[in-house]
Design a protein around this motif. Sequence first.
Motif, PDB file in Angstrom:
ATOM      1  N   ASN A 205       2.955  -3.831  -7.507  1.00 33.15           N
ATOM      2  CA  ASN A 205       1.818  -2.607  -6.926  1.00 33.15           C
ATOM      3  C   ASN A 205       0.617  -2.840  -7.875  1.00 33.15           C
ATOM      4  OD1 ASN A 205       1.093  -0.417  -6.406  1.00 33.15           O
ATOM      5  ND2 ASN A 205       2.484   1.043  -7.580  1.00 33.15           N
TER       6      ASN A 205
ATOM      7  N   GLN B  92      -2.723  -2.162  -8.886  1.00 29.79           N
ATOM      8  CA  GLN B  92      -3.566  -0.904  -9.022  1.00 29.79           C
ATOM      9  C   GLN B  92      -4.817  -1.244  -9.583  1.00 29.79           C
ATOM     10  OE1 GLN B  92      -0.027   0.907 -10.861  1.00 29.79           O
ATOM     11  NE2 GLN B  92      -1.009   2.812 -10.036  1.00 29.79           N
ATOM     12  N   ASN B  93      -6.102  -0.600  -9.240  1.00 29.68           N
ATOM     13  CA  ASN B  93      -7.013  -0.915 -10.191  1.00 29.68           C
ATOM     14  C   ASN B  93      -7.181   0.033 -11.454  1.00 29.68           C
ATOM     15  OD1 ASN B  93      -8.320  -2.454  -7.923  1.00 29.68           O
ATOM     16  ND2 ASN B  93      -8.880  -0.557  -6.875  1.00 29.68           N
TER      17      ASN B  93
ATOM     18  N   ASN C  30      -8.563  -4.654  -9.495  1.00 29.42           N
ATOM     19  CA  ASN C  30      -7.672  -5.527  -9.905  1.00 29.42           C
ATOM     20  C   ASN C  30      -7.465  -6.625  -8.956  1.00 29.42           C
ATOM     21  OD1 ASN C  30      -5.118  -6.683 -10.327  1.00 29.42           O
ATOM     22  ND2 ASN C  30      -4.116  -5.102 -10.889  1.00 29.42           N
TER      23      ASN C  30
END
Lengths: 531, 902
Positions: B545, B547-548, B559
């Motif tokens: 998953n 994520q930034n 990311n």
Amino acid sequence: MKNNSIAILKQGKNSFAGISILMASLMLPGCTKNFEKYNTNPSALTVEQSRSIASTAIGPLEQAIYSNYQIAQNLSADAYAGYMMSPTDFRGGNNNLKYALVDGWNVTGFNDQYKLVMAPVSKIAQAGARTLNPDLWAVALLIQVEAMDRVTDRFGPIPYTKAGTSLISIPYDDQATVYQTFFKQIDTAATNLQTYIAANPGKAPIGTGDLIYNGVYTQWLKFANSLRLRLAMRIVKADPATAKTQAEKAMSAPGGLLAAPGDDAAVAQSGSRVNDLYTVTIAYGGDNHLNAAIGSYLGGFNDPRGPIYVTPATKGTPYTGIRLGADVTKGDYKSLASYNCLTTFTQKAPQLIMTAAEMWFLKAEAAVRGWTGAGVAKDNYEKGINISMEQWGVAIGDYLNDATSKQAAYVDPLNAANNADPISTITVKWDEAAANEVKLERIITQKWLAIFPDGQEAWADYRRTGYPKLYPNLSNLSGGTIDTKIQIRRIPYPSTEYNTNSAAVNDAVKVLGGPDNGGTRLWWDVNKGNF
Amino acid sequence: MNTVKTDNLINSLNGKIAGLTISPGASGVGSSAKVVLRGSRSANGSNQPLYVIDGVPILNTGNANAQPTGTFGGTTDGGDGISNLNPEDIESITVLEGASAAALYGSQAQNGVLLITTKKGKVGKAQVDFSSSFTANNTAYRPKFQNQYGQTPGTVSGDVTSWGPSISNSEDNLKKFFRTGTNLTNAINFSSGSELAQTYFSYANTHATGIEPGNKLDRNNFNLRETGSFLNNKLTVDGSVNYVNQKIQNAPQLGIYSNPLISLYAFPRGVDIQPYKTQYEFPDNVGVDRQNWITHGGDFHQDNPWWIINREPNYAKRNRMLLNGSVKYTFNNYLNIQVRGNVDRISDDFEQDIYAGSNNLYNSLETGNLKLSNQTLTQKYGDVLVNFTVPLKNSDFKINGLLGASVNDQQLQGYSFGGDLQTPDYFTAGNIIVSRAGTSSSNTTLNSIASLVNSFALPPNHSQTQAIFANADFSYKNWAYLTVTGRKDWSSNLSFTNNDSYVYPSAGLSVILSQALELPKAINYAKVRLSFAQVGNTVPPYLTNIQNTQDGSGALVFNTAGYNGTLKPEKTNSFELGADLRFLNDKLNFTFTYYKTNTLNQYIPVSYSAPTLISTGYVNAGNVQNTGLEFTLGYDVFKSSNFSWNTTVNASTNKNKIIDVDSKDGIDKFFLTNDGNSYQSELVKGGSYGDIYAPTLLRDDKGRVVLGGDGTAEHPYAPTPSAAYNLVGNPNPKFQLGWSNSFSYKKLSLNLLVDGKFGGKVMSITQGLLDATGVSEESGQARAQGGVKVNGVNAAGQAVTTVDAQTWYKTIGQRGGITGEYMYSATVVRLREASLGYTWSIANSGIKSVKLSVVGRNILYFYKKAPFDPEIAMSTGNTLSGIDVFNQPATRNLGLNLNVSF
């Protein structure tokens, strides 16, 4: 016996029945409905959160231009430009400063810009910014062009148009294509900005997320035009036609160029970030000191900017710097002149990437070349110096009328073997009657003094024009690949490219027009006269 | 195992179990140990085994400080989980090697299992045991220095070196720094029991001081275990509570920065360091001048060692609570059901105070710097097991089985604060100039020192695995056994993909030939075993998953990681074949095992070329193979009522091969470290795990050293590094051997353990820097004979036989020098343990027995070529094995043990 067995079996049967039910329930797929929640990091952003703060993504891009400053730029471009020299004997002397090029340092000057600028910019594009936020897209593009220009000017052909299109092999573009793409991207950015400014005058949606201009688009438009002028002049020897066209376009573009110190583009320090020059000069215990070259010009010209730039030496004359490639184990070289991090390059001082002064000098050169819209060379030249003095907050005095002061001789108080006579006879005062070559030396020398400490741009100018006249390296450990007189022309491609993108980089070397070492000239670095 | 106590109980297993490689840590008392069973297999994940206590897995993590990954070191080791336990509580440790443990314990057991059984009360016996042990520990070796040449004259800013003129005095400065470390452990346990209930309670206190001043450890262990039977012995309840409280002070920092040893060793020869010890600071001065030292700054920033200890102290506190419970109900002889659970909760606090006056590198505002972290890691585990026996008419066959389901949930909660201080030297969180999680930095080296401002919540890494598993054991006439297992795991780390569950089976066959066939009388027992097993393993959390994040000023940071396909579980296939034999009335026993394991589809974070615009690629790839042999041979030479002597040898060899990295993506190399400065640890297709790559001397095709320079004083001859990094060695031993002898004569007992690790090569960056600064014995000898003798050739093709010593050693030994020249054989043979004890009983006093022993650990090196102990690991991570960067020397421990039973 039999009864017992049956009894046991019966008992067993009941138990088994119970167990079977239990097992059946256990065989059900696990309760995994919360699994996605567990596997989401609450400290990281969700997609919605990312969208809502999208405009803040600009700041990190701007800061990335100076990523790994010491090993990506300071210990190469800043030194080769004659601005700095280190008194620290890195790797026992086997380092960039003596032309023993360190792959582990130079790789950062290549990889970081792809990782920290081009990759996020491509994410911004993927999010639809091209059409949904064309103004934001314009700023992102300009930062990318600025960052990747620095990369191509270090290495030569680089992957650009095809970056991000494959995991296995990214082809390199030759430098002409890279510059062509830069100009097209500046076109897009300028158009987007003009459209937005016309429709939304005074609006600055990026705001403080932009560490350079606080989101003011009129300033970004000036930056776009100025970047175009800088890039145009760079290629004047390789493609004079395009250079002229692009420069004239820049000088006549709506929005204008950077003209006054208030227009200067500098990346502010956000959060905990500390000015990179401060870090390398003070925090690292004096890894960064003044180069003998700039010391000798500042001293010789009695330049009013001297005290702003320099912390004086405690041995010899105040602006005594260190010769590039000197053997720094021969004495206490930390006692010689250094950058002024007490009042000028302080911890929170912003870091310049483009100044108004630079634009005036570019216009002066354009005028010497007779390009349209360039104005008068003398006026631009003197304006450049005036703006620079204003930028640094010093009184210019009678500097512009000085027709006698020249580069001073260099004396190394710790090792007389490093002494050098002056190699330049250029003075400050403009002489309209001088030959173009002299005029150019005058313009570039003053430009070099004005754009300090931007070693990246200064090194590019030195390679293109041969000015200002710089002392050759005292040591040359390049194994014959770099000519001491000609000096280093580029940085070789990093080993990471050979390891992970080898087919493409090997093709690039063919396009380079010479072996992959520091002695090969870049496309715009044509071995011919300036005129 | 309790014969000789150490501060980390796992170290006492060193040399005793075939195939088990233990590398003690270099971080002083309480440091983590690196334990590897049958070779490393995971590029990115842990290679440490699973620790299971009484059937339930426990955590083995350190605190929020990561293990070092590069020569700059950076953070201090907080000690691992296994070191917390009280060895007195341990009844037995069984090592389950091979993946056959996987059915019961799941993926975490992929690297093997150390199955620990703890003591409980015995029925009908009441006993009190008291033990006290004391050891005095000293350095087992010290670097060899020269005493002929003194400090380089002239004030050279930065590093102070010893390339000066001849001197006639010598100073032993190491003696003024190192001290005798001690370890005093007192433990008492009470055990009693009746038919219905058994109780076990223990308390242990450990106080240890390290050989570096200021380093100490205090630990208290409490353990209570209660077992009870109810309902006519149908219901058994077993519960235990284990509480550990530990404080470690001034764990020495490793690597080049902030490490007192680098300043101590490189201190100029012939100069007395005492004044700097007596007064390490000038309290009235400001800035770096506050520190009283011979220099400031330098390429490897040297600070006063006593300043580092007193003005850069660190503190680590740990509170651990381990609650275990199980309930077992026996329906009848054929069926029982057991429910077990545990909660393992480790709470760690860490603090490092850096006073103003410390080096600017980690104190950029010159007001001091504070680093704080607090984390609580909780593991909850529960399982249900149904054990059954299938009643069969034919008593020749027996079928037992077990069906089970388990849940394992791990989660972290914690914070990390760090940064420069507002008010100088005021060490509290509120005084930190705070910025949120920082990513922008002008230098990644600085990140590893962690002096940048960082305040953030530690990611929870919440990882849950649910599993169902089944075991079936078939036996025929008590000599043929077949075990078949199957297990299915669901892992939350693989959510967001279609692969969140995976199945893995195993099968094992053993035949007791001595029961099945008529074997010659000499062979009392012979068993042959064979097994195949597959273990699946999940990936680390958050990878599926992407994520930034935000940086220190709230700006969005993208990311840019990416995948090549979706992530899936990794898999280890293992095959094992072995035999257990006993001869001569059980006097001689021999076991032998051959194994082969292949780990496939490993999660590997790959660095693609930067223009791919993917910062890290998450792929499943790789085929890491370990093959090896293990054997043990034990012989009771004598066995009589007065005198007995048993001798046992265990030996193992492991061969590791990287069969593939990620050839489907065209990637044949994976960098475990990328120091950029000195060496690289690479996984290369066709190579072996732990391969070290470094620059070597550039030689011509005749093997002569190519010299740069022209022989003049301005440009003296100097060696040049090779253009590329070459494979210079691998620290993993080719062969390990442990030989123990136990003698007992009436009331005396003598135990001796000799062990040896053979083969492999290790690198000493320490030696390089000692040479480069001119303090080493070798550099002195070179000067005495007029230069370094080489078979060299200059640029003109002429032979050169002598190179100026200073130029030579500076070029090869300097940081980032030709580190390939500092490889040493890792072969080491030592007297690992010896103890001589006397047991007697005191009649009519309630004291059942008293035993007093003299003990020693790491007493003597029979063979060691490297300048440091090749076994010591700088990091328990996958990198830095076999690299010495000013690691603390190994110690020789001598002392006394007293055991009293009441």
